[in-house]
Design an enzyme around this catalytic site. Sequence first.
Site, short mmCIF file in Angstrom:
data_model
loop_
_atom_site.label_atom_id
_atom_site.label_comp_id
_atom_site.label_asym_id
_atom_site.label_seq_id
_atom_site.Cartn_x
_atom_site.Cartn_y
_atom_site.Cartn_z
N LYS A 1 0.85 -1.19 0.00
CA LYS A 1 0.00 0.00 0.00
C LYS A 1 0.88 1.23 0.00
CE LYS A 1 -4.46 1.03 0.49
NZ LYS A 1 -5.60 0.14 0.19
N GLY B 1 -21.24 7.00 3.24
CA GLY B 1 -20.19 7.33 2.27
C GLY B 1 -20.73 7.13 0.87
N TYR B 2 -20.60 8.16 0.03
CA TYR B 2 -21.16 8.01 -1.32
C TYR B 2 -20.11 8.35 -2.37
CZ TYR B 2 -25.30 7.01 -4.07
OH TYR B 2 -26.22 6.41 -4.91
N GLY B 3 -18.92 7.80 -2.19
CA GLY B 3 -17.90 7.87 -3.22
C GLY B 3 -18.14 6.72 -4.19
N ASN B 4 -17.11 6.34 -4.91
CA ASN B 4 -17.24 5.28 -5.92
C ASN B 4 -17.83 3.99 -5.32
OD1 ASN B 4 -15.95 2.72 -7.10
ND2 ASN B 4 -15.76 4.14 -8.80
N GLY C 1 -19.44 3.37 -2.41
CA GLY C 1 -20.79 3.53 -1.86
C GLY C 1 -21.82 3.60 -2.96
N TYR C 2 -21.53 4.41 -3.96
CA TYR C 2 -22.49 4.58 -5.05
C TYR C 2 -22.74 3.26 -5.80
CZ TYR C 2 -23.82 5.47 -9.92
OH TYR C 2 -24.38 5.39 -11.16
N1 GLU Z 1 -7.28 0.32 -3.11
C1 GLU Z 1 -8.07 -0.82 -3.43
C2 GLU Z 1 -8.11 -1.77 -2.26
O1 GLU Z 1 -7.92 -1.37 -1.12
C3 GLU Z 1 -7.65 -1.49 -4.73
C4 GLU Z 1 -6.28 -2.05 -4.74
C5 GLU Z 1 -5.86 -2.59 -6.09
O2 GLU Z 1 -6.65 -2.59 -7.04
O3 GLU Z 1 -4.70 -3.01 -6.16
O4 GLU Z 1 -8.39 -2.92 -2.39
#
Ligand code: GLU
Length: 423
Positions: free
Chosen positions: A108, A220-223, A225-226
């Site tokens: 990450k 939450g209404y981002g990607n 949530g929506y």
């Molecule tokens: N950020 C997303 C997650 O937490 C996607 C990670 C990805 O596609 O590598 O799963």
Amino acid sequence: MPEVLDPYEIAKIQLKKALDVLNYPDKESVFNRLSVPERILEVAIPVKMDDGTIKVFTGYRSQHNSARGPYKGGVRYHPNVSKHEVIALSMWMTWKCALADIPYGGGKGGVIVDPRKLSRRELEQLSRGYFRAISRIVGPDIDIPAPDVYTDPQIMAWFFDEYSKLYGYNAFGVVTAKPLELFGSLGRIYSTGYGTAVAAREAAKVAGINLQGATVAIQGYGNAGYYTAKFLHEWGAKIVAVSDTKGTIINRNGLDPDKVNEWKHNKSAKRSVIDYPDAEERKEGDSKYPLFMDVDIVIPAALENQITGENADNVKAKVISEAANGPTTPEADEILNKKGVIICPDFQANAGGVIVSYFEWVQNREGIIWTEEEVRRRLEEKIVNSFHAMYEAKQKYNVDWRTAAYIVAVDRVVKAMRLRGWL
Ligand code: GLU
């Protein structure tokens, strides 16, 4: 005792809990090995701002575990990013990829920044600068970043371009969730929400809830949530409340997820759901309200630490499917488990994003393009399988849902490590 809310501490508590149940004779060594990332890089990212001054931003990339494949995971741009948060999120990616049974480890990234305060040019400079700074430790076979909170396909295009320029070839497989024009995968845009909706649907079956007419509240209404709302609505459920940082809107007869989304992005004076006209009731400033409503299904799709030891008792839903990462604290888990709530934990329920990222990477490496139907079919299969693997472990070990999911994931990672001679 005050509840621990440091995400890294939480991630370690959850790992320990799973290891205690798995009870390997060397469980202490396993914990020692898995509670730290294999590598964490901290970088300074200088950006020439529009006013001519230079600002230096701090970025991280944490590579938690690579026993099952290259590190995989998103990059978050947020003012609250911290080293501990990035490490915790990278651990969760290890479990997420293992539970979904895709050939990746966990990683990450994060940059401490409020991207909404940057111009487009500054955002591009920051993104290219971050990727240059981590370019030595990423690559299509090494570590494959993707979007997370406040990062998007355009930023992935800049990442991909920067890396490709540095290495002198089109490295399509170095980042995922790219725009379709740069061979992102069909379906990636809604994949997280689709997965969360499938997980909720499977859990509803176990809870004996008929999805036709089932009531759903979404924080939450981002990607994520929506799209969770959109698919559950398509399958007959009623979306009775949604929230964002400005507050909650409620309509007991059901909200239309597309119209709310269209409102938030194109019509709202506040760029929020809060002034949506077709709401019966509004809770200004209360974005947590949906979590405690009397509904069948709750979808936390905002940030970490929303359902805690203090408020978990107020949850009335029978099913929680976690689109956000880390919305429920360990104390809250215990309370919810006693109440008999079925929880599809974050790394099971929101794995749709990384699963389709994997499909994208496979397509890029093979130079082929799958149809949207194929992507969806394979995604659904993966989420259904991981739900049932978790459900089996829950019955076998008689543990809460999250611990069951951990048991499946950790055991897969540990088996790979043993076979490789790492343990
Ligand atoms: N950020 C997303 C997650 O937490 C996607 C990670 C990805 O596609 O590598 O799963």
